[in-house]
Enzyme design. Structure first.
Site, PDB file in Angstrom:
ATOM      1  N   GLY A 146       0.840  -1.186   0.000  1.00 24.68           N
ATOM      2  CA  GLY A 146       0.000   0.000   0.000  1.00 24.68           C
ATOM      3  C   GLY A 146       0.875   1.236   0.000  1.00 24.68           C
ATOM      4  O   GLY A 146       2.011   1.223  -0.498  1.00 24.68           O
ATOM      5  N   ILE A 148       2.395   2.716   2.491  1.00 26.32           N
ATOM      6  CA  ILE A 148       3.617   2.551   3.274  1.00 26.32           C
ATOM      7  C   ILE A 148       4.609   1.667   2.531  1.00 26.32           C
ATOM      8  O   ILE A 148       5.809   1.964   2.471  1.00 26.32           O
ATOM      9  CB  ILE A 148       3.299   1.998   4.671  1.00 26.32           C
ATOM     10  CG1 ILE A 148       2.575   3.070   5.500  1.00 26.32           C
ATOM     11  CG2 ILE A 148       4.564   1.537   5.390  1.00 26.32           C
ATOM     12  CD1 ILE A 148       2.119   2.612   6.871  1.00 26.32           C
ATOM     13  N   ALA A 227       4.465  -4.085  10.362  1.00 21.07           N
ATOM     14  CA  ALA A 227       3.014  -4.193  10.153  1.00 21.07           C
ATOM     15  C   ALA A 227       2.321  -4.259  11.505  1.00 21.07           C
ATOM     16  O   ALA A 227       2.139  -3.245  12.176  1.00 21.07           O
ATOM     17  CB  ALA A 227       2.710  -5.419   9.294  1.00 21.07           C
ATOM     18  N   ARG A 228       1.939  -5.437  11.922  1.00 15.39           N
ATOM     19  CA  ARG A 228       1.360  -5.698  13.238  1.00 15.39           C
ATOM     20  C   ARG A 228       1.964  -6.997  13.765  1.00 15.39           C
ATOM     21  O   ARG A 228       2.243  -7.929  12.987  1.00 15.39           O
ATOM     22  CB  ARG A 228      -0.166  -5.818  13.171  1.00 15.39           C
ATOM     23  CG  ARG A 228      -0.889  -4.506  12.932  1.00 15.39           C
ATOM     24  CD  ARG A 228      -0.804  -3.599  14.156  1.00 15.39           C
ATOM     25  NE  ARG A 228      -1.622  -2.398  14.037  1.00 15.39           N
ATOM     26  CZ  ARG A 228      -1.194  -1.237  13.559  1.00 15.39           C
ATOM     27  NH1 ARG A 228       0.061  -1.139  13.127  1.00 15.39           N
ATOM     28  NH2 ARG A 228      -1.989  -0.192  13.506  1.00 15.39           N
ATOM     29  N   GLU A 256       2.338  -7.551  22.625  1.00 16.09           N
ATOM     30  CA  GLU A 256       2.834  -6.179  22.623  1.00 16.09           C
ATOM     31  C   GLU A 256       2.083  -5.371  23.679  1.00 16.09           C
ATOM     32  O   GLU A 256       0.845  -5.426  23.700  1.00 16.09           O
ATOM     33  CB  GLU A 256       2.639  -5.554  21.235  1.00 16.09           C
ATOM     34  CG  GLU A 256       3.267  -4.185  21.090  1.00 16.09           C
ATOM     35  CD  GLU A 256       3.150  -3.635  19.679  1.00 16.09           C
ATOM     36  OE1 GLU A 256       2.688  -2.484  19.550  1.00 16.09           O
ATOM     37  OE2 GLU A 256       3.497  -4.348  18.704  1.00 16.09           O
ATOM     38  N   HIS A 275       7.513  -0.406  18.722  1.00 18.42           N
ATOM     39  CA  HIS A 275       6.425   0.151  17.918  1.00 18.42           C
ATOM     40  C   HIS A 275       6.652   1.655  17.702  1.00 18.42           C
ATOM     41  O   HIS A 275       5.796   2.492  17.993  1.00 18.42           O
ATOM     42  CB  HIS A 275       5.063  -0.105  18.569  1.00 18.42           C
ATOM     43  CG  HIS A 275       3.931  -0.100  17.583  1.00 18.42           C
ATOM     44  ND1 HIS A 275       2.807  -0.869  17.740  1.00 18.42           N
ATOM     45  CD2 HIS A 275       3.745   0.587  16.423  1.00 18.42           C
ATOM     46  CE1 HIS A 275       1.976  -0.667  16.724  1.00 18.42           C
ATOM     47  NE2 HIS A 275       2.530   0.224  15.910  1.00 18.42           N
TER      48      HIS A 275
END
Length: 313
Positions: A146, A148, A227-228, A256, A275
Protein backbone atom coordinates in the site's frame (compact mmCIF):
# COMPACT_ATOMS: atom_id res chain seq x y z
CA UNK A 1 -28.27 20.92 15.08
CA UNK A 2 -24.58 21.84 15.51
CA UNK A 3 -22.25 18.89 14.96
CA UNK A 4 -19.84 17.94 17.73
CA UNK A 5 -16.31 16.82 16.88
CA UNK A 6 -14.07 14.97 19.35
CA UNK A 7 -10.35 15.59 18.77
CA UNK A 8 -7.34 14.06 20.59
CA UNK A 9 -5.35 17.21 19.76
CA UNK A 10 -6.47 20.50 21.38
CA UNK A 11 -8.52 22.29 18.70
CA UNK A 12 -6.80 25.63 19.32
CA UNK A 13 -3.55 23.94 18.23
CA UNK A 14 -4.94 23.00 14.80
CA UNK A 15 -4.93 25.90 12.37
CA UNK A 16 -7.56 25.84 9.64
CA UNK A 17 -10.37 23.89 11.32
CA UNK A 18 -13.69 24.83 9.73
CA UNK A 19 -16.17 26.96 11.61
CA UNK A 20 -19.50 25.45 12.58
CA UNK A 21 -18.83 22.32 14.65
CA UNK A 22 -18.39 22.34 18.40
CA UNK A 23 -14.92 20.93 19.07
CA UNK A 24 -14.30 18.77 22.14
CA UNK A 25 -10.83 17.68 23.24
CA UNK A 26 -10.57 14.06 24.41
CA UNK A 27 -7.34 12.08 24.40
CA UNK A 28 -8.37 9.00 26.33
CA UNK A 29 -8.96 10.53 29.75
CA UNK A 30 -11.26 8.77 32.21
CA UNK A 31 -13.92 11.49 31.94
CA UNK A 32 -15.54 12.25 28.60
CA UNK A 33 -15.69 15.91 27.55
CA UNK A 34 -19.40 15.68 26.75
CA UNK A 35 -22.15 13.15 26.04
CA UNK A 36 -20.78 10.67 23.46
CA UNK A 37 -24.31 10.50 22.04
CA UNK A 38 -23.88 14.02 20.62
CA UNK A 39 -20.61 13.33 18.81
CA UNK A 40 -20.87 13.38 15.01
CA UNK A 41 -17.16 13.06 14.10
CA UNK A 42 -14.87 11.06 16.38
CA UNK A 43 -11.08 11.12 16.01
CA UNK A 44 -9.65 8.16 17.92
CA UNK A 45 -6.78 8.94 20.35
CA UNK A 46 -3.42 7.83 18.99
CA UNK A 47 -1.10 5.21 20.53
CA UNK A 48 -3.25 4.46 23.57
CA UNK A 49 -3.52 1.09 25.37
CA UNK A 50 -5.99 -1.42 24.00
CA UNK A 51 -9.62 -0.54 24.64
CA UNK A 52 -9.15 3.19 25.31
CA UNK A 53 -10.11 4.38 21.85
CA UNK A 54 -13.19 2.18 21.63
CA UNK A 55 -14.53 3.09 25.09
CA UNK A 56 -16.91 5.88 23.95
CA UNK A 57 -18.19 4.01 20.88
CA UNK A 58 -21.15 2.22 22.56
CA UNK A 59 -22.64 5.59 23.43
CA UNK A 60 -22.04 7.29 20.09
CA UNK A 61 -25.57 7.07 18.76
CA UNK A 62 -25.21 10.03 16.36
CA UNK A 63 -21.70 9.51 15.09
CA UNK A 64 -21.23 9.73 11.32
CA UNK A 65 -17.45 9.37 10.99
CA UNK A 66 -14.80 7.55 13.01
CA UNK A 67 -11.31 8.73 12.06
CA UNK A 68 -8.15 6.95 13.17
CA UNK A 69 -4.75 8.60 13.29
CA UNK A 70 -3.10 5.27 12.49
CA UNK A 71 -2.72 3.41 9.22
CA UNK A 72 -4.23 0.27 10.75
CA UNK A 73 -7.80 -0.01 12.00
CA UNK A 74 -7.60 -3.31 13.90
CA UNK A 75 -7.60 -1.52 17.29
CA UNK A 76 -10.96 0.10 16.44
CA UNK A 77 -12.72 -2.82 14.77
CA UNK A 78 -13.91 -4.47 18.04
CA UNK A 79 -16.01 -1.37 18.79
CA UNK A 80 -17.65 -1.06 15.39
CA UNK A 81 -20.46 -3.44 16.34
CA UNK A 82 -21.83 -0.76 18.67
CA UNK A 83 -22.22 1.84 15.93
CA UNK A 84 -25.35 2.55 13.89
CA UNK A 85 -25.38 1.71 10.16
CA UNK A 86 -23.80 4.18 7.76
CA UNK A 87 -20.84 5.27 9.89
CA UNK A 88 -17.72 5.81 7.78
CA UNK A 89 -14.41 4.56 9.18
CA UNK A 90 -11.39 6.45 7.83
CA UNK A 91 -7.72 5.71 8.42
CA UNK A 92 -4.66 7.99 8.38
CA UNK A 93 -3.24 7.21 4.97
CA UNK A 94 -0.66 9.90 4.24
CA UNK A 95 0.34 10.48 7.87
CA UNK A 96 2.76 7.65 8.67
CA UNK A 97 4.44 6.76 5.37
CA UNK A 98 7.57 8.88 5.89
CA UNK A 99 8.21 7.86 9.50
CA UNK A 100 7.48 4.17 9.03
CA UNK A 101 9.58 3.94 5.87
CA UNK A 102 12.47 5.67 7.65
CA UNK A 103 12.35 3.21 10.53
CA UNK A 104 12.12 0.26 8.14
CA UNK A 105 15.37 1.30 6.49
CA UNK A 106 16.95 1.94 9.89
CA UNK A 107 16.02 -1.56 11.09
CA UNK A 108 17.33 -3.20 7.92
CA UNK A 109 20.63 -1.34 8.05
CA UNK A 110 21.04 -1.84 11.78
CA UNK A 111 20.50 -5.57 11.42
CA UNK A 112 22.63 -6.12 8.31
CA UNK A 113 25.51 -3.88 9.37
CA UNK A 114 25.54 -5.05 12.98
CA UNK A 115 24.82 -1.72 14.68
CA UNK A 116 23.51 -3.32 17.93
CA UNK A 117 26.76 -5.29 18.20
CA UNK A 118 28.77 -2.09 17.72
CA UNK A 119 26.80 -0.30 20.44
CA UNK A 120 27.32 -3.17 22.88
CA UNK A 121 31.01 -3.26 21.99
CA UNK A 122 31.23 0.48 22.58
CA UNK A 123 29.80 -0.02 26.07
CA UNK A 124 32.62 -2.53 26.68
CA UNK A 125 35.26 -0.27 25.11
CA UNK A 126 35.91 -2.91 22.44
CA UNK A 127 36.85 -2.22 18.79
CA UNK A 128 34.67 -4.79 16.99
CA UNK A 129 35.77 -5.19 13.38
CA UNK A 130 34.63 -7.73 10.85
CA UNK A 131 32.89 -8.28 7.55
CA UNK A 132 29.17 -7.44 7.35
CA UNK A 133 26.52 -7.80 4.63
CA UNK A 134 25.49 -4.64 2.77
CA UNK A 135 22.00 -3.69 1.70
CA UNK A 136 23.33 -3.07 -1.80
CA UNK A 137 22.51 -5.91 -4.20
CA UNK A 138 20.10 -7.57 -1.74
CA UNK A 139 16.86 -8.93 -3.15
CA UNK A 140 13.96 -7.46 -1.15
CA UNK A 141 10.30 -8.46 -0.98
CA UNK A 142 7.73 -5.98 0.34
CA UNK A 143 4.63 -7.85 1.55
CA UNK A 144 1.76 -5.38 1.73
CA UNK A 145 2.23 -2.87 -1.05
CA UNK A 146 0.00 0.00 0.00
CA UNK A 147 1.14 3.57 0.56
CA UNK A 148 3.62 2.55 3.27
CA UNK A 149 5.01 -0.26 1.15
CA UNK A 150 5.48 2.16 -1.74
CA UNK A 151 7.21 4.66 0.56
CA UNK A 152 9.57 1.92 1.72
CA UNK A 153 10.47 1.09 -1.88
CA UNK A 154 11.10 4.78 -2.61
CA UNK A 155 13.76 4.75 0.10
CA UNK A 156 15.21 1.36 -0.81
CA UNK A 157 16.02 2.27 -4.41
CA UNK A 158 18.93 4.67 -3.65
CA UNK A 159 20.64 1.86 -1.72
CA UNK A 160 21.19 -0.04 -4.98
CA UNK A 161 19.14 -3.06 -4.01
CA UNK A 162 18.17 -5.63 -6.59
CA UNK A 163 14.75 -4.88 -8.12
CA UNK A 164 12.17 -4.84 -5.32
CA UNK A 165 9.51 -7.55 -5.45
CA UNK A 166 6.08 -6.19 -4.51
CA UNK A 167 3.34 -8.38 -3.04
CA UNK A 168 -0.23 -7.44 -2.12
CA UNK A 169 -3.61 -9.11 -1.72
CA UNK A 170 -4.25 -8.99 -5.46
CA UNK A 171 -2.17 -8.40 -8.58
CA UNK A 172 -1.92 -4.98 -10.18
CA UNK A 173 0.51 -2.74 -12.02
CA UNK A 174 2.21 0.35 -10.60
CA UNK A 175 4.51 2.99 -12.06
CA UNK A 176 7.45 1.08 -10.57
CA UNK A 177 6.34 -2.29 -11.92
CA UNK A 178 4.05 -5.23 -11.22
CA UNK A 179 2.59 -6.18 -7.85
CA UNK A 180 2.33 -9.93 -7.30
CA UNK A 181 -0.72 -11.45 -5.62
CA UNK A 182 -0.33 -13.01 -2.21
CA UNK A 183 -0.90 -16.43 -3.74
CA UNK A 184 2.49 -16.17 -5.49
CA UNK A 185 4.41 -15.38 -2.31
CA UNK A 186 5.45 -18.99 -1.48
CA UNK A 187 7.29 -19.21 -4.79
CA UNK A 188 8.97 -15.83 -4.30
CA UNK A 189 10.25 -16.27 -0.74
CA UNK A 190 13.19 -18.63 -1.40
CA UNK A 191 15.07 -15.97 -3.41
CA UNK A 192 14.66 -13.06 -0.98
CA UNK A 193 17.45 -11.75 1.23
CA UNK A 194 15.11 -9.34 3.06
CA UNK A 195 11.35 -9.80 3.58
CA UNK A 196 9.50 -6.69 4.77
CA UNK A 197 6.00 -6.95 6.25
CA UNK A 198 3.85 -3.83 5.88
CA UNK A 199 0.47 -5.45 5.47
CA UNK A 200 -2.66 -4.61 7.49
CA UNK A 201 -3.74 -7.07 10.16
CA UNK A 202 -6.80 -8.94 8.95
CA UNK A 203 -8.06 -12.47 9.42
CA UNK A 204 -6.28 -13.30 6.14
CA UNK A 205 -2.91 -11.94 7.36
CA UNK A 206 -3.01 -13.09 10.99
CA UNK A 207 -0.12 -15.58 11.31
CA UNK A 208 0.60 -15.16 7.62
CA UNK A 209 4.22 -15.66 8.63
CA UNK A 210 3.96 -19.14 10.07
CA UNK A 211 6.37 -22.05 10.21
CA UNK A 212 5.77 -22.90 6.55
CA UNK A 213 6.35 -19.29 5.44
CA UNK A 214 9.58 -19.07 7.43
CA UNK A 215 10.80 -22.44 6.18
CA UNK A 216 10.59 -21.11 2.61
CA UNK A 217 12.91 -18.20 3.41
CA UNK A 218 16.54 -18.71 2.41
CA UNK A 219 19.26 -19.34 4.99
CA UNK A 220 20.49 -16.06 6.45
CA UNK A 221 17.49 -14.02 5.29
CA UNK A 222 16.18 -11.09 7.33
CA UNK A 223 12.52 -10.72 8.30
CA UNK A 224 11.41 -7.12 9.02
CA UNK A 225 7.99 -6.51 10.59
CA UNK A 226 6.61 -2.95 10.58
CA UNK A 227 3.01 -4.19 10.15
CA UNK A 228 1.36 -5.70 13.24
CA UNK A 229 2.74 -8.26 15.67
CA UNK A 230 0.15 -10.99 15.05
CA UNK A 231 1.04 -11.10 11.34
CA UNK A 232 3.92 -13.28 12.58
CA UNK A 233 3.61 -16.51 14.55
CA UNK A 234 6.00 -15.68 17.39
CA UNK A 235 6.64 -19.29 18.35
CA UNK A 236 7.57 -20.23 14.79
CA UNK A 237 9.85 -17.22 14.45
CA UNK A 238 11.61 -18.00 17.73
CA UNK A 239 12.37 -21.50 16.49
CA UNK A 240 14.08 -20.11 13.38
CA UNK A 241 15.98 -17.45 15.29
CA UNK A 242 17.22 -19.88 17.91
CA UNK A 243 18.46 -22.21 15.18
CA UNK A 244 20.47 -19.32 13.72
CA UNK A 245 18.98 -19.82 10.26
CA UNK A 246 17.13 -16.47 10.04
CA UNK A 247 17.45 -13.00 11.53
CA UNK A 248 14.69 -10.52 12.34
CA UNK A 249 14.07 -6.83 12.95
CA UNK A 250 10.73 -6.18 14.63
CA UNK A 251 9.00 -2.88 15.34
CA UNK A 252 5.88 -4.78 16.38
CA UNK A 253 5.55 -7.99 18.37
CA UNK A 254 3.00 -10.48 19.62
CA UNK A 255 2.47 -9.95 22.52
CA UNK A 256 2.83 -6.18 22.62
CA UNK A 257 4.26 -4.52 24.60
CA UNK A 258 6.82 -7.28 24.81
CA UNK A 259 6.94 -8.21 28.52
CA UNK A 260 10.19 -8.46 30.50
CA UNK A 261 11.73 -11.90 30.24
CA UNK A 262 10.06 -12.77 26.94
CA UNK A 263 12.42 -14.94 24.84
CA UNK A 264 12.21 -12.55 21.87
CA UNK A 265 14.26 -10.00 23.83
CA UNK A 266 17.29 -12.25 23.86
CA UNK A 267 16.84 -14.37 20.75
CA UNK A 268 19.95 -14.46 18.56
CA UNK A 269 19.97 -12.27 15.46
CA UNK A 270 17.11 -9.98 16.47
CA UNK A 271 16.63 -6.22 16.67
CA UNK A 272 13.52 -4.97 18.49
CA UNK A 273 12.12 -1.43 18.50
CA UNK A 274 9.05 -0.53 20.61
CA UNK A 275 6.42 0.15 17.92
CA UNK A 276 8.27 3.35 17.01
CA UNK A 277 7.39 3.54 13.32
CA UNK A 278 4.75 6.25 13.58
CA UNK A 279 5.37 8.45 16.64
CA UNK A 280 8.01 10.91 15.40
CA UNK A 281 8.23 14.64 14.80
CA UNK A 282 6.68 14.00 11.37
CA UNK A 283 3.42 12.78 12.90
CA UNK A 284 1.78 15.91 14.29
CA UNK A 285 1.98 18.23 11.25
CA UNK A 286 0.71 15.48 8.95
CA UNK A 287 -2.06 14.49 11.36
CA UNK A 288 -3.21 18.10 11.63
CA UNK A 289 -3.25 18.51 7.83
CA UNK A 290 -5.33 15.35 7.50
CA UNK A 291 -7.85 16.49 10.11
CA UNK A 292 -8.22 19.97 8.61
CA UNK A 293 -8.81 18.48 5.16
CA UNK A 294 -11.23 15.82 6.39
CA UNK A 295 -13.25 18.15 8.60
CA UNK A 296 -13.56 20.76 5.86
CA UNK A 297 -14.85 18.00 3.61
CA UNK A 298 -17.24 16.84 6.31
CA UNK A 299 -18.64 20.32 6.95
CA UNK A 300 -19.01 21.02 3.23
CA UNK A 301 -20.57 17.57 2.62
CA UNK A 302 -17.80 16.57 0.22
CA UNK A 303 -16.46 13.01 -0.14
CA UNK A 304 -14.08 12.05 2.65
CA UNK A 305 -10.65 10.58 2.01
CA UNK A 306 -9.39 7.22 3.26
CA UNK A 307 -12.80 5.59 3.82
CA UNK A 308 -11.98 1.98 4.72
CA UNK A 309 -15.51 0.74 5.39
CA UNK A 310 -19.05 1.84 6.15
CA UNK A 311 -20.91 0.13 8.97
CA UNK A 312 -23.91 -1.91 7.91
CA UNK A 313 -22.78 -1.95 4.27
Amino acid sequence: MTAEVWLPIPPDEIEGLPEGPVYRHWNGEETFPADPGDCAYYVVPYMKPSGIGTRPLPGMRSVQVVQTLSAGIDHVEPGLRYLPPGVRLCNARGVHEASTAELTLALILASLRGIPDFVRAQDRGEWLGGFRPALADRKVIVVGYGSIGAAIEDRLVPFEVAPVVRVARSARTTARGPVHPLTELPALLPEADVVILSTPLTEATRHLVDAEFLARMKNGALLVNVARGPVVDTKALLAELESGRLTAALDVTDPEPLPPGHPLWHAPGIVVSPHAGGPTSAFLPRAKRLLVDQLNRFVNQEPLRNVILTTGA
